[in-house]
Scaffold this motif. Sequence first.
Motif, PDB file in Angstrom:
ATOM      1  N   LEU A  34       0.804  -1.207   0.000  1.00 21.38           N
ATOM      2  CA  LEU A  34       0.000   0.000   0.000  1.00 21.38           C
ATOM      3  C   LEU A  34       0.847   1.271   0.000  1.00 21.38           C
ATOM      4  O   LEU A  34       0.306   2.370   0.167  1.00 21.38           O
ATOM      5  CB  LEU A  34      -0.926   0.006   1.217  1.00 21.38           C
ATOM      6  N   HIS A  35       2.139   1.148  -0.208  1.00 17.32           N
ATOM      7  CA  HIS A  35       3.032   2.313  -0.168  1.00 17.32           C
ATOM      8  C   HIS A  35       2.635   3.352  -1.217  1.00 17.32           C
ATOM      9  O   HIS A  35       2.525   4.540  -0.913  1.00 17.32           O
ATOM     10  CB  HIS A  35       4.475   1.872  -0.377  1.00 17.32           C
ATOM     11  N   PHE A  36       2.406   2.926  -2.438  1.00 21.10           N
ATOM     12  CA  PHE A  36       2.013   3.852  -3.504  1.00 21.10           C
ATOM     13  C   PHE A  36       0.652   4.475  -3.207  1.00 21.10           C
ATOM     14  O   PHE A  36       0.459   5.674  -3.426  1.00 21.10           O
ATOM     15  CB  PHE A  36       1.976   3.127  -4.855  1.00 21.10           C
ATOM     16  N   LEU A  37      -0.264   3.690  -2.677  1.00 24.41           N
ATOM     17  CA  LEU A  37      -1.594   4.208  -2.347  1.00 24.41           C
ATOM     18  C   LEU A  37      -1.511   5.263  -1.253  1.00 24.41           C
ATOM     19  O   LEU A  37      -2.156   6.310  -1.335  1.00 24.41           O
ATOM     20  CB  LEU A  37      -2.519   3.072  -1.918  1.00 24.41           C
ATOM     21  N   ARG A  38      -0.704   5.022  -0.235  1.00 19.82           N
ATOM     22  CA  ARG A  38      -0.531   6.010   0.836  1.00 19.82           C
ATOM     23  C   ARG A  38       0.090   7.294   0.306  1.00 19.82           C
ATOM     24  O   ARG A  38      -0.321   8.398   0.680  1.00 19.82           O
ATOM     25  CB  ARG A  38       0.325   5.445   1.961  1.00 19.82           C
ATOM     26  N   ALA A  39       1.069   7.177  -0.580  1.00 25.10           N
ATOM     27  CA  ALA A  39       1.688   8.361  -1.175  1.00 25.10           C
ATOM     28  C   ALA A  39       0.681   9.126  -2.025  1.00 25.10           C
ATOM     29  O   ALA A  39       0.633  10.359  -1.981  1.00 25.10           O
ATOM     30  CB  ALA A  39       2.889   7.957  -2.021  1.00 25.10           C
ATOM     31  N   LEU A  40      -0.149   8.419  -2.758  1.00 22.76           N
ATOM     32  CA  LEU A  40      -1.173   9.055  -3.586  1.00 22.76           C
ATOM     33  C   LEU A  40      -2.205   9.779  -2.727  1.00 22.76           C
ATOM     34  O   LEU A  40      -2.576  10.920  -3.026  1.00 22.76           O
ATOM     35  CB  LEU A  40      -1.852   8.017  -4.474  1.00 22.76           C
ATOM     36  N   VAL A  41      -2.642   9.161  -1.647  1.00 20.82           N
ATOM     37  CA  VAL A  41      -3.607   9.792  -0.745  1.00 20.82           C
ATOM     38  C   VAL A  41      -2.984  11.024  -0.089  1.00 20.82           C
ATOM     39  O   VAL A  41      -3.625  12.076  -0.001  1.00 20.82           O
ATOM     40  CB  VAL A  41      -4.109   8.781   0.311  1.00 20.82           C
ATOM     41  N   THR A  42      -1.754  10.925   0.365  1.00 18.11           N
ATOM     42  CA  THR A  42      -1.076  12.063   0.991  1.00 18.11           C
ATOM     43  C   THR A  42      -0.954  13.218   0.009  1.00 18.11           C
ATOM     44  O   THR A  42      -1.243  14.372   0.349  1.00 18.11           O
ATOM     45  CB  THR A  42       0.315  11.647   1.485  1.00 18.11           C
ATOM     46  N   PHE A  43      -0.535  12.930  -1.196  1.00 15.26           N
ATOM     47  CA  PHE A  43      -0.397  13.975  -2.214  1.00 15.26           C
ATOM     48  C   PHE A  43      -1.750  14.590  -2.547  1.00 15.26           C
ATOM     49  O   PHE A  43      -1.870  15.812  -2.679  1.00 15.26           O
ATOM     50  CB  PHE A  43       0.259  13.391  -3.469  1.00 15.26           C
ATOM     51  N   SER A  44      -2.785  13.769  -2.666  1.00 12.31           N
ATOM     52  CA  SER A  44      -4.130  14.270  -2.981  1.00 12.31           C
ATOM     53  C   SER A  44      -4.649  15.188  -1.879  1.00 12.31           C
ATOM     54  O   SER A  44      -5.206  16.253  -2.167  1.00 12.31           O
ATOM     55  CB  SER A  44      -5.106  13.104  -3.185  1.00 12.31           C
ATOM     56  N   VAL A  45      -4.483  14.791  -0.635  1.00  6.82           N
ATOM     57  CA  VAL A  45      -4.926  15.628   0.487  1.00  6.82           C
ATOM     58  C   VAL A  45      -4.163  16.947   0.490  1.00  6.82           C
ATOM     59  O   VAL A  45      -4.747  18.012   0.719  1.00  6.82           O
ATOM     60  CB  VAL A  45      -4.760  14.876   1.823  1.00  6.82           C
ATOM     61  N   LEU A  46      -2.878  16.894   0.222  1.00  2.81           N
ATOM     62  CA  LEU A  46      -2.075  18.111   0.172  1.00  2.81           C
ATOM     63  C   LEU A  46      -2.574  19.056  -0.917  1.00  2.81           C
ATOM     64  O   LEU A  46      -2.762  20.257  -0.675  1.00  2.81           O
ATOM     65  CB  LEU A  46      -0.601  17.763  -0.066  1.00  2.81           C
ATOM     66  N   ILE A  47      -2.814  18.543  -2.109  1.00  6.23           N
ATOM     67  CA  ILE A  47      -3.288  19.363  -3.221  1.00  6.23           C
ATOM     68  C   ILE A  47      -4.666  19.934  -2.909  1.00  6.23           C
ATOM     69  O   ILE A  47      -4.927  21.122  -3.145  1.00  6.23           O
ATOM     70  CB  ILE A  47      -3.301  18.547  -4.533  1.00  6.23           C
ATOM     71  N   ILE A  48      -5.573  19.119  -2.375  1.00  7.80           N
ATOM     72  CA  ILE A  48      -6.914  19.598  -2.036  1.00  7.80           C
ATOM     73  C   ILE A  48      -6.844  20.680  -0.972  1.00  7.80           C
ATOM     74  O   ILE A  48      -7.549  21.695  -1.049  1.00  7.80           O
ATOM     75  CB  ILE A  48      -7.804  18.416  -1.586  1.00  7.80           C
ATOM     76  N   PHE A  49      -5.990  20.511   0.013  1.00  2.17           N
ATOM     77  CA  PHE A  49      -5.839  21.504   1.071  1.00  2.17           C
ATOM     78  C   PHE A  49      -5.327  22.829   0.519  1.00  2.17           C
ATOM     79  O   PHE A  49      -5.860  23.898   0.833  1.00  2.17           O
ATOM     80  CB  PHE A  49      -4.900  20.958   2.151  1.00  2.17           C
ATOM     81  N   VAL A  50      -4.304  22.782  -0.321  1.00  6.82           N
ATOM     82  CA  VAL A  50      -3.730  24.003  -0.889  1.00  6.82           C
ATOM     83  C   VAL A  50      -4.741  24.688  -1.807  1.00  6.82           C
ATOM     84  O   VAL A  50      -4.930  25.910  -1.743  1.00  6.82           O
ATOM     85  CB  VAL A  50      -2.415  23.694  -1.635  1.00  6.82           C
ATOM     86  N   LEU A  51      -5.414  23.927  -2.656  1.00  7.87           N
ATOM     87  CA  LEU A  51      -6.418  24.517  -3.529  1.00  7.87           C
ATOM     88  C   LEU A  51      -7.581  25.098  -2.732  1.00  7.87           C
ATOM     89  O   LEU A  51      -8.112  26.155  -3.079  1.00  7.87           O
ATOM     90  CB  LEU A  51      -6.925  23.483  -4.530  1.00  7.87           C
ATOM     91  N   GLY A  52      -7.972  24.424  -1.666  1.00  8.21           N
ATOM     92  CA  GLY A  52      -9.037  24.946  -0.808  1.00  8.21           C
ATOM     93  C   GLY A  52      -8.657  26.268  -0.172  1.00  8.21           C
ATOM     94  O   GLY A  52      -9.482  27.190  -0.102  1.00  8.21           O
ATOM     95  N   MET A  53      -7.431  26.382   0.288  1.00 10.80           N
ATOM     96  CA  MET A  53      -6.968  27.654   0.854  1.00 10.80           C
ATOM     97  C   MET A  53      -6.948  28.748  -0.207  1.00 10.80           C
ATOM     98  O   MET A  53      -7.349  29.886   0.046  1.00 10.80           O
ATOM     99  CB  MET A  53      -5.575  27.500   1.466  1.00 10.80           C
TER     100      MET A  53
END
Length: 68
Positions: A34-53
């Motif tokens: 699940l390493h790639f999946l965790r990295a993808l989720v982390t990156f997605s949350v980061l992008i969503i957070f920055v775009l939301g701000m």
Amino acid sequence: MKQETLQYDAIHLERRILWIFGIYSGKDFPPRNLHFLRALVTFSVLIIFVLGMFVEIIVDHNNFQVVF
């Protein structure tokens, strides 16, 4: 060489935290299934957070000159 090992071990906790979120892998922290999946989720949350701000700033100020 021994001093490099001690310095490398000094950041063991930080490397473990990065590994948990899927950002880090190395000889001590091999990638799991699940390493790639965790990295993808982390990156997605980061992008969503920055775009939301960014959207919140635009909505609140309603003026692009202030934002940029």
